[in-house]
Design a protein around this motif. Structure first.
Motif, short mmCIF file in Angstrom:
data_model
loop_
_atom_site.label_atom_id
_atom_site.label_comp_id
_atom_site.label_asym_id
_atom_site.label_seq_id
_atom_site.Cartn_x
_atom_site.Cartn_y
_atom_site.Cartn_z
N THR A 72 0.76 -1.06 0.15
CA THR A 72 0.08 0.06 0.10
C THR A 72 0.75 1.29 0.00
OG1 THR A 72 -1.66 -1.16 1.50
CG2 THR A 72 -1.91 1.25 1.25
N SER A 73 2.24 1.35 0.77
CA SER A 73 2.86 2.38 0.82
C SER A 73 3.36 2.87 -0.80
CB SER A 73 4.18 2.18 1.64
OG SER A 73 4.86 1.22 0.97
N LEU A 74 3.15 1.89 -1.62
CA LEU A 74 3.72 2.32 -3.05
C LEU A 74 2.83 3.19 -3.71
CD1 LEU A 74 5.28 -1.18 -4.21
CD2 LEU A 74 6.47 0.85 -3.36
N TYR A 75 1.60 3.42 -3.25
CA TYR A 75 0.50 3.86 -3.85
C TYR A 75 -0.10 5.12 -3.03
CZ TYR A 75 0.50 -0.58 -6.19
OH TYR A 75 0.98 -1.76 -6.67
N SER A 76 -0.41 6.17 -3.78
CA SER A 76 -1.29 7.24 -3.19
C SER A 76 -2.66 6.86 -3.51
CB SER A 76 -0.84 8.34 -3.92
OG SER A 76 -1.54 9.46 -3.68
N ILE A 77 -3.35 6.20 -2.42
CA ILE A 77 -4.57 5.78 -2.30
C ILE A 77 -5.67 6.80 -2.11
CG2 ILE A 77 -6.35 4.10 -1.62
CD1 ILE A 77 -3.93 2.35 -1.25
N ASP A 78 -6.42 7.21 -2.87
CA ASP A 78 -7.52 8.32 -2.51
C ASP A 78 -8.71 7.77 -2.12
OD1 ASP A 78 -5.64 10.31 -3.42
OD2 ASP A 78 -6.23 10.05 -5.58
N GLU A 79 -9.66 8.57 -1.64
CA GLU A 79 -10.89 8.06 -1.15
C GLU A 79 -11.80 7.66 -2.44
OE1 GLU A 79 -14.90 9.18 1.42
OE2 GLU A 79 -12.96 10.49 1.36
N HIS A 80 -12.39 6.61 -2.49
CA HIS A 80 -13.26 6.32 -3.57
C HIS A 80 -14.63 6.88 -3.62
CE1 HIS A 80 -14.64 3.89 -7.10
NE2 HIS A 80 -15.68 3.63 -6.42
N LEU A 81 -14.96 7.66 -4.65
CA LEU A 81 -16.06 8.35 -4.68
C LEU A 81 -17.10 7.46 -5.11
CD1 LEU A 81 -14.94 11.79 -5.77
CD2 LEU A 81 -15.48 11.11 -3.41
N GLN A 82 -18.33 7.03 -4.49
CA GLN A 82 -19.39 6.37 -4.88
C GLN A 82 -20.16 7.01 -5.93
OE1 GLN A 82 -21.40 4.16 -1.81
NE2 GLN A 82 -23.60 4.59 -3.01
N PRO A 83 -20.24 6.59 -7.19
CA PRO A 83 -21.06 7.28 -8.19
C PRO A 83 -22.59 7.16 -7.75
CG PRO A 83 -20.57 4.79 -8.82
CD PRO A 83 -19.78 5.34 -7.57
N PRO A 84 -23.20 8.43 -8.01
CA PRO A 84 -24.47 8.60 -7.62
C PRO A 84 -25.54 7.46 -8.02
CG PRO A 84 -24.07 10.30 -9.16
CD PRO A 84 -22.80 9.49 -8.95
N TYR A 85 -25.27 7.10 -9.26
CA TYR A 85 -26.39 6.18 -9.63
C TYR A 85 -26.01 4.76 -9.16
CZ TYR A 85 -21.83 5.32 -12.78
OH TYR A 85 -20.83 5.00 -13.04
N ILE A 86 -25.14 4.17 -8.40
CA ILE A 86 -24.89 2.80 -8.14
C ILE A 86 -26.04 1.93 -7.61
CG2 ILE A 86 -23.95 3.32 -5.79
CD1 ILE A 86 -22.68 0.66 -8.45
N GLU A 87 -26.76 2.52 -6.85
CA GLU A 87 -28.02 2.00 -6.38
C GLU A 87 -28.99 1.66 -7.28
OE1 GLU A 87 -30.06 2.86 -2.71
OE2 GLU A 87 -28.05 3.50 -1.77
N ASP A 88 -29.27 2.41 -8.23
CA ASP A 88 -29.92 2.12 -9.38
C ASP A 88 -29.41 1.18 -10.18
OD1 ASP A 88 -31.82 4.15 -8.38
OD2 ASP A 88 -31.12 5.89 -9.76
N LYS A 89 -28.13 1.29 -10.52
CA LYS A 89 -27.39 0.33 -11.42
C LYS A 89 -27.69 -1.02 -10.84
CE LYS A 89 -23.35 -0.67 -13.82
NZ LYS A 89 -23.81 -0.61 -15.16
N VAL A 90 -27.27 -1.35 -9.50
CA VAL A 90 -27.81 -2.72 -8.97
C VAL A 90 -29.06 -2.97 -9.21
CG1 VAL A 90 -27.61 -3.70 -6.58
CG2 VAL A 90 -25.81 -2.12 -7.23
N LYS A 91 -29.82 -2.18 -8.60
CA LYS A 91 -31.51 -2.52 -8.84
C LYS A 91 -31.78 -3.14 -10.16
CE LYS A 91 -32.98 0.47 -5.21
NZ LYS A 91 -33.75 1.53 -4.84
N LEU A 92 -31.23 -2.47 -11.35
CA LEU A 92 -31.40 -2.57 -12.59
C LEU A 92 -30.75 -4.17 -13.11
CD1 LEU A 92 -32.55 -1.37 -15.24
CD2 LEU A 92 -30.36 -0.62 -15.77
N ASN A 93 -29.94 -4.46 -12.46
CA ASN A 93 -29.20 -5.79 -12.80
C ASN A 93 -29.14 -7.05 -11.78
OD1 ASN A 93 -26.76 -5.24 -15.14
ND2 ASN A 93 -26.88 -3.45 -14.01
N TYR A 94 -29.80 -6.83 -10.70
CA TYR A 94 -30.21 -7.82 -10.01
C TYR A 94 -31.58 -8.26 -9.55
CZ TYR A 94 -25.14 -8.02 -8.39
OH TYR A 94 -23.70 -8.16 -8.21
N SER A 95 -31.82 -9.41 -9.17
CA SER A 95 -33.12 -9.51 -8.92
C SER A 95 -33.53 -9.01 -7.35
CB SER A 95 -33.49 -11.15 -8.75
OG SER A 95 -32.78 -11.84 -7.84
N GLU A 96 -34.69 -8.89 -7.00
CA GLU A 96 -35.11 -8.07 -5.92
C GLU A 96 -34.42 -8.64 -4.87
OE1 GLU A 96 -39.24 -6.57 -3.57
OE2 GLU A 96 -39.31 -7.29 -5.65
N GLU A 97 -34.52 -10.20 -4.70
CA GLU A 97 -33.90 -10.73 -3.48
C GLU A 97 -32.41 -10.51 -3.46
OE1 GLU A 97 -34.86 -13.93 -6.33
OE2 GLU A 97 -35.75 -12.22 -5.81
#
Length: 286
Positions: A166-191
């Motif tokens: 990890t020390s070799l990399y400058s790791i920035d905080e990952h920004l969750q895209p605003p559409y991710i929940e909609d994308k999950v709902k679009l690709n997975y069954s309800e359960e």
């Protein structure tokens, strides 16, 4: 490294003889150790081909006639003792093949303190480098076909992701895209939606690390990886969850019983899901 790619490298190194092998090792050691390795001109080297960390004399061996090995190391060891030993107390033999029992005995008869490095150590050294450097070595110095290099991109990236570096990399905080929940709902069954969202949120720190690993790769390598993922995904059938799981198994290959490796592959695939390379797209992504 991918086992086929590794075999190609091994065969290419085996084909290097005498000064050609020394030249290759000089390039490899410079790329690995930088200013901590100093090559010595092939002619009149006086029992040394390079100096590592100002403590160790490196002597490369790739004889055209293997039966001369014993005589050659005896001659070079005498030169080393005469010219280098007082200042550089360690001597290391680097051989482009695998040591036989007779070779090891011959070395130990001279001095049991002599370090020994054969093709297995050379491959380990190469594998410790970042992939762009491995690619350069394979393509420019060993003349290995690009096809074998391309096949190793995913394997090397996964290995980098798994390393505790990890020390070799400058790791920035990952920004969750605003559409991710909609994308999950679009690709997975309800359960499966909540489980998929939980998996994604748990993976965010590792997705951040993966993004940082990618920064160390050339654009061409990243393009190859994206194409590999999307192409193999398009060949699969079933719902998204099924295709994702099958893709995970496919890319894990011989490491499919290694949970850490499979998880790292999963991180890569979820990253490409998030960045719209696989799965159905939301209206925001189109």
């Amino acid at each position: 490294m991918d086992h086929i790619f590794e075999h190609q490298i091994k065969m290419a190194i085996d084909g290097l003889k005498e000064n050609n092998f020394q030249d290759f090792m000089n390039e490899l050691l410079i790329k690995k150790y930088g200013i901590n390795f100093t090559p010595i001109r092939p002619k009149k080297d006086k029992g040394g081909d390079g100096i590592l960390y100002n403590t160790t004399i490196i002597q490369a061996y790739a004889p055209n006639k293997p039966d001369r090995f014993k005589k050659k190391i005896e001659e070079d060891y005498e030169k080393y003792k005469e010219n280098w030993m007082s200042k550089y107390p360690k001597w290391c033999i680097v051989f482009n093949g695998q040591f036989t029992a007779g070779m090891l005995l011959s070395i130990d008869e001279l001095d049991r303190g002599i370090k020994k490095c054969d093709i297995n150590h050379i491959l380990e050294l190469i594998n410790s480098l970042r992939f762009p450097i491995i690619r350069e070595i394979a393509r420019d110095y060993l003349r290995i076909d690009e096809e074998y290099i391309i096949n190793d991109v995913l394997k090397k990236i996964i290995d980098d992701l798994l390393k505790d570096n990890t020390s070799l990399y400058s790791i920035d905080e990952h920004l969750q895209p605003p559409y991710i929940e909609d994308k999950v709902k679009l690709n997975y069954s309800e359960e499966d939606i909540q489980g998929a969202l939980n998996e994604y949120k748990d993976m965010i720190p590792d997705i951040s690390k993966f993004e940082s690993v990618l920064k160390c790769y050339e654009d061409e390598d990243i393009k190859i990886l994206k194409n590999k993922v999307t192409t193999e995904y398009s060949k699969l059938v079933g719902d998204f969850k099924t295709r994702l799981n099958n893709l995970n198994e496919l890319f894990a290959e011989r490491n499919k019983n290694d949970d850490r490796y499979k998880y790292a592959v999963r991180v890569v695939l979820i990253y490409f899901f998030e960045t719209c390379k696989i799965g159905k797209k939301t209206s925001e992504e189109r």
